[in-house]
Write a protein that holds these residues in place. Structure first.
Motif, PDB file in Angstrom:
ATOM      1  N   LEU A 209       0.816  -1.211   0.000  1.00 32.03           N
ATOM      2  CA  LEU A 209       0.000   0.000   0.000  1.00 32.03           C
ATOM      3  C   LEU A 209       0.851   1.262   0.000  1.00 32.03           C
ATOM      4  CD1 LEU A 209      -2.896  -0.855   2.490  1.00 32.03           C
ATOM      5  CD2 LEU A 209      -2.688  -1.368   0.051  1.00 32.03           C
ATOM      6  N   GLU A 210       1.929   1.271   0.767  1.00 30.15           N
ATOM      7  CA  GLU A 210       2.795   2.449   0.812  1.00 30.15           C
ATOM      8  C   GLU A 210       3.421   2.724  -0.553  1.00 30.15           C
ATOM      9  OE1 GLU A 210       4.892   5.772   2.250  1.00 30.15           O
ATOM     10  OE2 GLU A 210       3.111   4.707   2.988  1.00 30.15           O
ATOM     11  N   GLU A 211       3.790   1.651  -1.280  1.00 28.67           N
ATOM     12  CA  GLU A 211       4.367   1.816  -2.620  1.00 28.67           C
ATOM     13  C   GLU A 211       3.325   2.363  -3.587  1.00 28.67           C
ATOM     14  OE1 GLU A 211       5.974  -1.918  -3.750  1.00 28.67           O
ATOM     15  OE2 GLU A 211       7.584  -1.878  -2.258  1.00 28.67           O
ATOM     16  N   LEU A 212       2.092   1.854  -3.483  1.00 30.05           N
ATOM     17  CA  LEU A 212       1.007   2.380  -4.317  1.00 30.05           C
ATOM     18  C   LEU A 212       0.823   3.869  -4.074  1.00 30.05           C
ATOM     19  CD1 LEU A 212      -1.707  -0.423  -3.967  1.00 30.05           C
ATOM     20  CD2 LEU A 212      -0.542   0.247  -6.074  1.00 30.05           C
ATOM     21  N   ARG A 213       0.858   4.250  -2.812  1.00 31.32           N
ATOM     22  CA  ARG A 213       0.681   5.661  -2.472  1.00 31.32           C
ATOM     23  C   ARG A 213       1.809   6.511  -3.044  1.00 31.32           C
ATOM     24  NH1 ARG A 213      -0.427   8.361   3.473  1.00 31.32           N
ATOM     25  NH2 ARG A 213      -0.446  10.506   2.734  1.00 31.32           N
ATOM     26  N   ARG A 214       3.049   6.039  -2.925  1.00 32.65           N
ATOM     27  CA  ARG A 214       4.196   6.800  -3.433  1.00 32.65           C
ATOM     28  C   ARG A 214       4.114   6.971  -4.958  1.00 32.65           C
ATOM     29  NH1 ARG A 214       7.973   7.974   0.226  1.00 32.65           N
ATOM     30  NH2 ARG A 214       8.048   6.757   2.162  1.00 32.65           N
ATOM     31  N   GLU A 215       3.689   5.903  -5.640  1.00 36.62           N
ATOM     32  CA  GLU A 215       3.550   5.982  -7.097  1.00 36.62           C
ATOM     33  C   GLU A 215       2.538   7.061  -7.485  1.00 36.62           C
ATOM     34  OE1 GLU A 215       2.516   2.152  -8.554  1.00 36.62           O
ATOM     35  OE2 GLU A 215       4.468   1.255  -8.091  1.00 36.62           O
ATOM     36  N   ILE A 216       1.414   7.093  -6.774  1.00 32.34           N
ATOM     37  CA  ILE A 216       0.375   8.077  -7.074  1.00 32.34           C
ATOM     38  C   ILE A 216       0.863   9.480  -6.755  1.00 32.34           C
ATOM     39  CG2 ILE A 216      -1.907   8.903  -6.344  1.00 32.34           C
ATOM     40  CD1 ILE A 216      -2.698   5.918  -6.085  1.00 32.34           C
ATOM     41  N   GLU A 217       1.586   9.628  -5.627  1.00 32.17           N
ATOM     42  CA  GLU A 217       2.114  10.939  -5.268  1.00 32.17           C
ATOM     43  C   GLU A 217       3.124  11.429  -6.303  1.00 32.17           C
ATOM     44  OE1 GLU A 217       1.735  10.754  -0.384  1.00 32.17           O
ATOM     45  OE2 GLU A 217       3.610  10.174  -1.360  1.00 32.17           O
ATOM     46  N   GLN A 218       3.969  10.517  -6.791  1.00 32.37           N
ATOM     47  CA  GLN A 218       4.944  10.887  -7.818  1.00 32.37           C
ATOM     48  C   GLN A 218       4.249  11.312  -9.111  1.00 32.37           C
ATOM     49  OE1 GLN A 218       7.527   7.512  -8.130  1.00 32.37           O
ATOM     50  NE2 GLN A 218       8.598   7.960  -6.221  1.00 32.37           N
ATOM     51  N   ASP A 219       3.202  10.568  -9.475  1.00 33.11           N
ATOM     52  CA  ASP A 219       2.441  10.931 -10.677  1.00 33.11           C
ATOM     53  C   ASP A 219       1.814  12.312 -10.520  1.00 33.11           C
ATOM     54  OD1 ASP A 219       3.095   8.538 -11.828  1.00 33.11           O
ATOM     55  OD2 ASP A 219       1.188   7.550 -11.369  1.00 33.11           O
TER      56      ASP A 219
END
Length: 232
Positions: A209-219
């Motif tokens: 979940l944390e990786e999913l969140r980071r990906e979305i934040e980067q996008d």
């Protein structure tokens, strides 16, 4: 003035005359550099050094929570009625960081030589001594997971149901992510602080979940940069 709405500090202090794994963890309604100078007296041979602080309006509650978290580990207080603990400062800082994830206004500042550490690559003086910018609390909608979906608890493989935007259901009970981790983490996989950032311990469709969140934040950051007007 209602002082309960004014921010204060919870601090980690070290002292060159102490053992390396001794720290003082207390609170102050005033800047910590003032408090550390007040503690410089004949009771200790050398001045205290600031290791880290949390700034928040909930500094009274945070201090109690930090003490309680350390006390849960083992009997680490050097004296039961004092704010001195037999833990390495980095362990205390890890506890600060985990607790800060659950508080909306918490800002952590790390220090070196009694000065706030600047962010890498930032040549400007730190603004308001901020070391960590507080992110919004994790919600399932942030990563596009609808209520009713199942996520997997990494350490044991348990599957739990998303019950609301910020809670899960398991065995007929409702939990927030971090308390669930603290309750069901196997003994041999527990960390030294006893506090956990819940989103790091669950996966959805194979992704943490944390990786999913980071990906979305980067996008989102990339879109923000692309949308900025060009300057001459």
């Amino acid at each position: 003035m209602n002082t309960t709405t004014e921010p204060g500090y919870v601090y980690i202090l070290t002292n060159p005359s102490f053992r390396e794994d001794w720290v003082k963890i207390g609170k102050s309604a005033r800047p910590v550099d003032i408090r550390s100078k007040e503690l410089d007296n004949t009771a200790v041979p050398l001045p205290f050094e600031i290791y880290a602080t949390i700034k928040t309006v909930k500094f009274n509650e945070v201090e109690k929570l930090v003490h309680k978290t350390i006390d849960r580990l083992t009997d680490l207080r050097i004296r039961q009625n004092r704010e001195f603990f037999n833990v390495p400062p980095q362990v205390a800082l890890d506890i600060f960081k985990d607790i800060a994830q659950t508080i909306d206004d918490a800002v952590i500042t790390e220090y070196r030589d009694n000065r706030p550490i600047q962010e890498p690559g930032n040549d400007c003086p730190p603004t308001n001594n901020k070391r960590v910018v507080k992110r919004e609390r994790f919600r399932f909608s942030l990563v596009g997971i609808p209520i009713g979906e199942y996520i997997t608890f990494i350490p044991t493989g348990i599957q739990v149901k998303v019950a609301s935007d910020n809670s899960i259901e398991y065995d007929g009970r409702i939990y927030k992510l971090s308390p669930f981790v603290g309750t069901f983490m196997p003994e041999d996989k527990r960390n030294t602080s006893g506090a956990y950032q819940g989103a790091k311990y669950f996966t959805y469709k194979g992704k943490v979940l944390e990786e999913l969140r980071r990906e979305i934040e980067q996008d989102d950051e990339e879109l923000e940069v692309q949308s900025e007007p060009a300057t001459e």
